[in-house]
Design a protein around this motif. Structure first.
Motif, PDB file in Angstrom:
ATOM      1  N   GLN A 155       0.837  -1.209   0.000  1.00 29.69           N
ATOM      2  CA  GLN A 155       0.000   0.000   0.000  1.00 29.69           C
ATOM      3  C   GLN A 155       0.875   1.264   0.000  1.00 29.69           C
ATOM      4  O   GLN A 155       0.642   2.195  -0.758  1.00 29.69           O
ATOM      5  CB  GLN A 155      -0.901  -0.016   1.232  1.00 29.69           C
ATOM      6  N   LEU A 156       1.891   1.271   0.861  1.00 25.99           N
ATOM      7  CA  LEU A 156       2.754   2.454   0.954  1.00 25.99           C
ATOM      8  C   LEU A 156       3.477   2.702  -0.361  1.00 25.99           C
ATOM      9  O   LEU A 156       3.661   3.848  -0.779  1.00 25.99           O
ATOM     10  CB  LEU A 156       3.766   2.295   2.085  1.00 25.99           C
ATOM     11  N   LYS A 157       3.843   1.601  -0.989  1.00 22.29           N
ATOM     12  CA  LYS A 157       4.512   1.730  -2.274  1.00 22.29           C
ATOM     13  C   LYS A 157       3.599   2.442  -3.265  1.00 22.29           C
ATOM     14  O   LYS A 157       4.011   3.336  -3.992  1.00 22.29           O
ATOM     15  CB  LYS A 157       4.861   0.335  -2.799  1.00 22.29           C
ATOM     16  N   ALA A 158       2.336   2.020  -3.208  1.00 24.09           N
ATOM     17  CA  ALA A 158       1.362   2.610  -4.129  1.00 24.09           C
ATOM     18  C   ALA A 158       1.102   4.083  -3.807  1.00 24.09           C
ATOM     19  O   ALA A 158       0.697   4.857  -4.666  1.00 24.09           O
ATOM     20  CB  ALA A 158       0.061   1.815  -4.079  1.00 24.09           C
ATOM     21  N   GLU A 159       1.324   4.438  -2.529  1.00 22.21           N
ATOM     22  CA  GLU A 159       1.046   5.818  -2.109  1.00 22.21           C
ATOM     23  C   GLU A 159       2.189   6.787  -2.404  1.00 22.21           C
ATOM     24  O   GLU A 159       2.106   7.959  -2.067  1.00 22.21           O
ATOM     25  CB  GLU A 159       0.771   5.859  -0.600  1.00 22.21           C
TER      26      GLU A 159
END
Lengths: 344, 808
Positions: free
Chosen positions: A87-91
């Motif tokens: 998720q953080l990567k996507a953010e």
């Protein structure tokens, strides 16, 4: 039965280990720890056991359950961490894009300079005085030893409102007003910054409105060397320790002797360059010992009191200090000009 | 004052001083040298030539082919000057010379004829065009005296001279003369002054036989002397004199005029030469002019006189405007043979009046205005006669026809060494002072430490102890004074509360994102009366106007800071600086008089202007144009910081948007306004949606409460209630807030509007306002019942006061 429990544990731990997502893990949990799961079944069958066997099996069952639960939790945490990382990567954002601006205003360059001058003199024990911009002829001229037919009024072409009132041509009337206020019996130690007006056509070096800072020190036994000492302190603090000052004789109707003060040129350190017109010196202010007539008119006995006065132009100082090339910049308020001087 | 150093050397030995070193010393001692100019550059290969022959160029009408003897050779030079002729002594720039402007002289062929050099004009040698005598302006320079062929011209033409430009302060009019400068330089260099020759021989005839002098206006003219020089030959003045005049910035004309100008510069005493044959009578009468009398001056302008002007008359008609300019009628011309020479003392005030009324300032008037040396008036006459005899072949009549009531006495000023040291902070001795007085060439009587100084009349500026103090100090050298700090008791300096508050208000403005502007106090009458705050409008009858403005643009004192700020916004917008947030703290000038007799009230205002975008952050789609609430937020932040509780009331103010303007009130006192500038007014500044505010700083200074009292930080939680009310759209939210505040009781801790709605789901003409109320008792936790009771009271109050009901 105990063997069965041990086998279940091994089996479950293997499955947990093999699970590759949260869903598979949940299936393992339901499969082994659920109400219909084999461990529950084992516990249900406890009734058939002997009194000696029962606690042993019960404890074992709990141990197995705890071990499986712990393994489940651990594996779940791994999955959650992975999910969060995804998720953080996507953010991720472009951190090089500009931030949301916080708009701060700032003071006008002239205010900055006046404030700095004020603070320096406050530090030397001066107070800050103000006076009217529409001044009487008396305070603007006569109280300063410039009677009506004085030739020096040539230098002071002025904006009159009536015969007796005019836009003050200098901040010097505040000297006379302050001395009057102190009634001739107490020392005066003040500076007065303010707007002044002259009958000049606006161009790169002239402005019909400009700023002055005037200073006055009146006490018993004030000497000309004190003027030199105080101005030297001011110059060194304001322009820099390495700057030298020199006084030259000059003329102002309200001081005698009168001086002009130069500071050594910052560019060439006195050697002579284009900035200082080859002289090595740059004129900064005018001053002198307060004329006895000025003291007298304000109620100070020149036999007892003496003093010095000085005056300077913040526009000129700004032009010298920052290289501003046109005095009109101070009053056109071009935002691009104003913003240049908002740093501390 | 332009001082030629070659000329100055005639009166004082300059030793080894260079122009630069001398300039530095003069500046440090008391007269600022504002510039040093050299007459020309170092010139080589420029010599005196003798034109042996001069023939027309075979192929060019305007050129001549000359043979010029330059001493060691005869050069063929093609010359285009109309005045070149055989038998002239001229200036020749030989091949290899470099003239000012990096003009290199080379061998050349002009229309097929070889030319080996150039015959020069004065301009080509570096002399400024305006000082070149008129008859030489269009051609080459021709020597009129005997000169040595082949010699370098530098000395003949004074080309190696350096000119010091003195910036004279009004007190130092003594230095408006070469002699005055000589005394100053002599004091600096400790040299003697060599005085000029004032001797001459005379004829048998008395001046008084030729002309009588009668002064009627004795106050204006305490001395008038008339000398007579006969058999005068009008010609060029000697070259050296013309050189010095040109160096001093005066164009040579003829010997008589040049001599009067020369002596004026030498002695600082203006003289005037009349043609006695054209004077119209043998009597001089000095008097005030008759009103409306006309008179033609030297410059052929007709002047209308008044009884404020002093004139020199022939008993009937004016012949000169005293001290300013002579008359056209009796001007010295080529045919003059008898010169009436005036040496007079005219009162400065009278001369200044004429200068002012006629816009005529001359070398003469400047000196009379500042006061000339009484002891040099007559001597200047003698000096001129000496020169007239020598250079105009004049026969001088004996004596002078004069009126004399002039005070020639020297003023005494007493100084003591002790007092000098007390005032300067020095430890100089009696001996030092004596030496300084000697250097100044002041005479004195000394009694130990007391000096009675007899101040020479050339130094009219010295009358009191302090003047002598300055003389001693400057010759002693300001550089030699110590750096000391005052010995009086030190008392702490501090800003007044008002000054500190002003700084604080500026900081709040800057923290809120506004930059400080400073605009002019003087504006147009129209702008001065635009956007005037209601609290000012009630005090001011009309704006204060200058008696004689230079232009309408700066003619009237402002009553509001806003119009000039609008002009600033307009200026910036025209330069693509559309987004603008500025404030100014400044004075407005309020008078309640129609005819001004006393100083107007000067009141401090705080004004602000907002234009364009308040916030722009494009890639996040954040754009916020300035609007009423941005402006209001700034004002609210400020008054909150000042501890004031203000209210805003819808207002109509000339020049403001009628629906988007509010007056700011504190305790029912109007203290300013905010809002959108009326689109019509904005348009006149090429602006669109522009918002302003204007606050009475005087009121704020007087009413702020900046002493923070400690309030306990609440330990108990607050309770929150929201309430959405429907009411008539015209009901101001501020009124509803006030009602709620009053009805909610003592525990209401905070109250604010969080929603405004109008449109679908509401009847036409209605709006919904939603408020958040927070309750708190610092000493305990409130009960639901208590809050509920307050809430009910609020509902009842808004219903009865505003007809507002709970939104369904």
């Amino acid at each position: 039965m105990q063997d069965k429990l041990q086998a279940l544990r091994e089996e479950a731990l293997t499955k947990i280990n093999e699970a590759d997502d949260l869903k598979a893990l949940e299936a393992v949990r339901v499969g082994y720890l659920g109400k219909k799961g084999p461990i529950t079944e084992v516990l249900r069958g406890m009734g058939k056991l002997s009194a000696e066997e029962r606690p042993v099996v019960g404890e074992l069952a709990n141990t197995v359950r705890a071990a499986i639960t712990e393994a489940l939790e651990a594996k779940k945490q791994v999955f959650e961490e992975e999910a969060l990382n995804e998720q953080l990567k996507a953010e991720a954002i472009d951190v090089t894009l500009p931030g949301r601006p916080v708009t701060l205003g700032g003071p006008h360059l002239l205010t900055s300079i006046v404030t700095e001058i004020e603070d320096l003199f406050i530090g030397m024990g001066f107070e800050v005085k103000e006076g009217p911009e529409v001044e009487t002829d008396y305070y603007n001229f006569e109280a300063l030893n410039l009677p009506k037919d004085h030739p020096a009024r040539d230098m002071q072409d002025s904006f009159y409102v009536t015969e007796e009132l005019l836009m003050r041509t200098h901040t010097s009337p505040v000297q006379a007003r302050t001395m009057g206020e102190y009634k001739g019996n107490k020392p005066v130690k003040m500076i007065c910054p303010g707007k002044v007006y002259r009958r000049d056509t606006d161009d790169a070096t002239h402005s019909h409105q400009f700023t002055q800072v005037e200073g006055l020190y009146v006490d018993k036994n004030v000497r000309m060397s004190d003027l030199k000492g105080v101005l030297n302190q001011f110059a060194k603090q304001f322009f820099g320790e390495e700057r030298e000052i020199r006084l030259r004789p000059s003329f102002f109707p309200f001081t005698e002797p009168s001086v002009e003060m130069d500071i050594s040129c910052k560019v060439c350190h006195g050697k002579g360059c284009s900035v200082c017109k080859q002289t090595g010196w740059i004129e900064i202010l005018g001053g002198g010992m307060v004329h006895p007539d000025v003291l007298k008119m304000a109620g100070y006995d020149p036999e007892i009191y003496s003093g010095f006065a000085f005056g300077m132009g913040p526009e000129r100082i700004a032009m010298l200090k920052y290289g501003v090339d046109d005095i009109r910049h101070f009053y056109t308020n071009d935002q691009r000009f104003l913003a240049q001087y908002h740093q501390a | 004052m332009l001082v030629s150093l070659n000329w100055l050397k005639q009166y004082v030995d300059l030793g080894r001083e260079t122009p630069e070193s001398l300039a530095d010393k003069i500046t440090k001692t008391g007269i600022e040298v504002e510039g040093i100019e050299y007459v020309s550059e170092q010139l080589d290969h420029v010599v005196v030539g003798y034109v042996e022959s001069c023939q027309k160029h075979p192929d060019a009408d305007k050129l001549n082919v000359t043979k010029v003897n330059v001493g060691d050779e005869v050069l063929q030079i093609v010359c285009g000057a109309p005045n070149v002729a055989e038998g002239q002594h001229v200036v020749v720039a030989k091949v290899g010379a470099v003239l000012p402007g990096n003009f290199k002289i080379k061998q050349a062929k002009l229309r097929g004829v070889e030319s080996n050099g150039m015959i020069c004009s004065l301009q080509e040698l570096g002399i400024k065009e305006q000082y070149v005598p008129k008859d030489l302006a269009d051609g080459i320079f021709v020597f009129t005296e005997s000169v040595q062929v082949g010699r370098d011209v530098t000395e003949y033409l004074n080309l190696d001279d350096a000119i010091l430009e003195l910036g004279l302060t009004p007190n130092r009019s003594d230095a408006l003369s070469m002699l005055g400068v000589a005394y100053e330089v002599a004091a600096i260099l400790n040299e003697e002054v060599i005085l000029p020759d004032e001797t001459y021989t005379t004829t048998d005839e008395q001046a008084t036989e030729r002309v009588s002098v009668k002064v009627e206006a004795t106050d204006d003219n305490p001395y008038y002397g008339a000398f007579v020089a006969k058999n005068v030959t009008i010609k060029s003045a000697p070259l050296w004199m013309r050189n010095y005049l040109m160096a001093a910035g005066i164009r040579p004309i003829n010997n008589v005029v040049d001599i009067t100008n020369y002596v004026l510069l030498e002695y600082g005493q203006p003289l005037h030469a009349f043609d006695l044959d054209k004077f119209g009578s043998d009597q001089i009468v000095v008097r005030r002019a008759a009103d409306n009398k006309t008179f033609v001056t030297l410059d052929e302008e007709t002047r209308t006189l008044s009884d404020q002007h002093l004139v020199i008359t022939n008993g009937q008609a004016p012949q000169a405007l005293a001290g300013v300019m002579g008359g056209f009628e009796s001007e010295v011309s080529a045919t003059t043979t008898t010169v009436l020479l005036e040496a007079a003392y005219f009162d400065g005030k009278r001369v200044r009046q004429a200068v002012k009324d006629h816009g005529l300032r001359s070398e003469s008037s400047t000196r009379f205005e500042k006061g000339v040396d009484p002891n040099r008036v007559k001597r200047a006459g003698y000096r001129a006669l000496h020169l007239l005899e020598k250079y105009a072949d004049a026969k001088i009549c004996v004596g002078v026809s004069e009126y004399d009531a002039l005070d020639y006495s020297e003023k005494d000023v007493v100084i003591t060494t002790e007092r000098i040291n007390d005032r300067l902070g020095t430890t100089i001795t009696d001996q030092d002072i004596a030496i300084i007085l000697d250097k100044l060439q002041f005479t004195y009587d000394q009694d130990k430490s007391t000096f009675t100084v007899h101040v020479p009349t050339r130094r009219q500026d010295i009358t009191i102890f302090e003047d002598m103090l300055e003389e001693v100090a400057r010759i002693y050298g300001y550089d030699h004074l110590d750096y000391t700090l005052p010995e009086g008791g030190q008392f702490a300096g501090k800003l007044t509360e008002r000054q500190a508050l002003k700084r604080f208000i500026k900081q709040v403005m800057e923290g809120a994102g506004l930059s400080e502007a400073i605009t002019y106090s003087l504006t147009t009458t129209e702008r001065a009366t635009t956007l005037v705050a209601p609290d000012i409008k009630t005090q001011a009858v009309s704006p204060v106007r200058l008696a004689m403005p230079m232009s309408e643009e700066h003619s009237t004192l402002r009553l509001s800071l806003l119009p000039e700020l609008l002009a600033v916004a307009s200026y910036n917008q025209a330069r693509k600086e559309k987004d603008l947030a500025l404030y100014e703290v400044g004075t407005v000038f309020v008078s309640d008089e129609k005819e001004i007799t006393k100083q107007p009230k000067e009141l401090n205002r705080l004004a602000g202007i907002l234009n364009g975008q308040w916030l722009t952050h494009p890639f996040q789609q954040e754009h916020k144009a300035v609007d009423f609430y941005v402006a209001k937020g700034i004002v609210e932040t400020l008054v909150d910081r000042l501890g004031l509780d203000v209210t805003f009331r819808q207002a109509e103010i000339d020049g403001m948007h009628p629906g988007r303007t509010a007056e700011v009130y504190h305790n029912d006192q109007s203290i300013g306004f905010i809002g959108q500038v009326h689109p019509t007014l904005a348009k006149s500044y090429d602006l669109k949606a522009v918002y302003v505010f204007d606050l009475d700083l005087e009121y704020l200074y007087d009413h702020v409460d900046l002493e923070p009292n400690f309030n306990h930080i609440p330990r108990f939680p607050s309770m929150s209630r929201d309430i959405a009310l429907v009411m008539d759209e015209m009901v101001p939210s501020g009124d509803v807030l006030a009602t709620i505040k009053q009805a909610a009781g003592e525990h209401l801790y905070s109250l604010h509007v969080f929603d405004v709605y109008q449109g679908e789901h509401l009847p036409v003409g209605k709006k919904s306002l939603a408020f958040n109320l927070r309750y708190l008792d610092p000493s305990r936790t409130l009960t639901d019942d208590e809050v509920e009771a307050s809430y009910e009271k609020v509902l009842a109050a808004v219903k009865s006061t505003h007809g507002a009901v709970l939104r369904a």
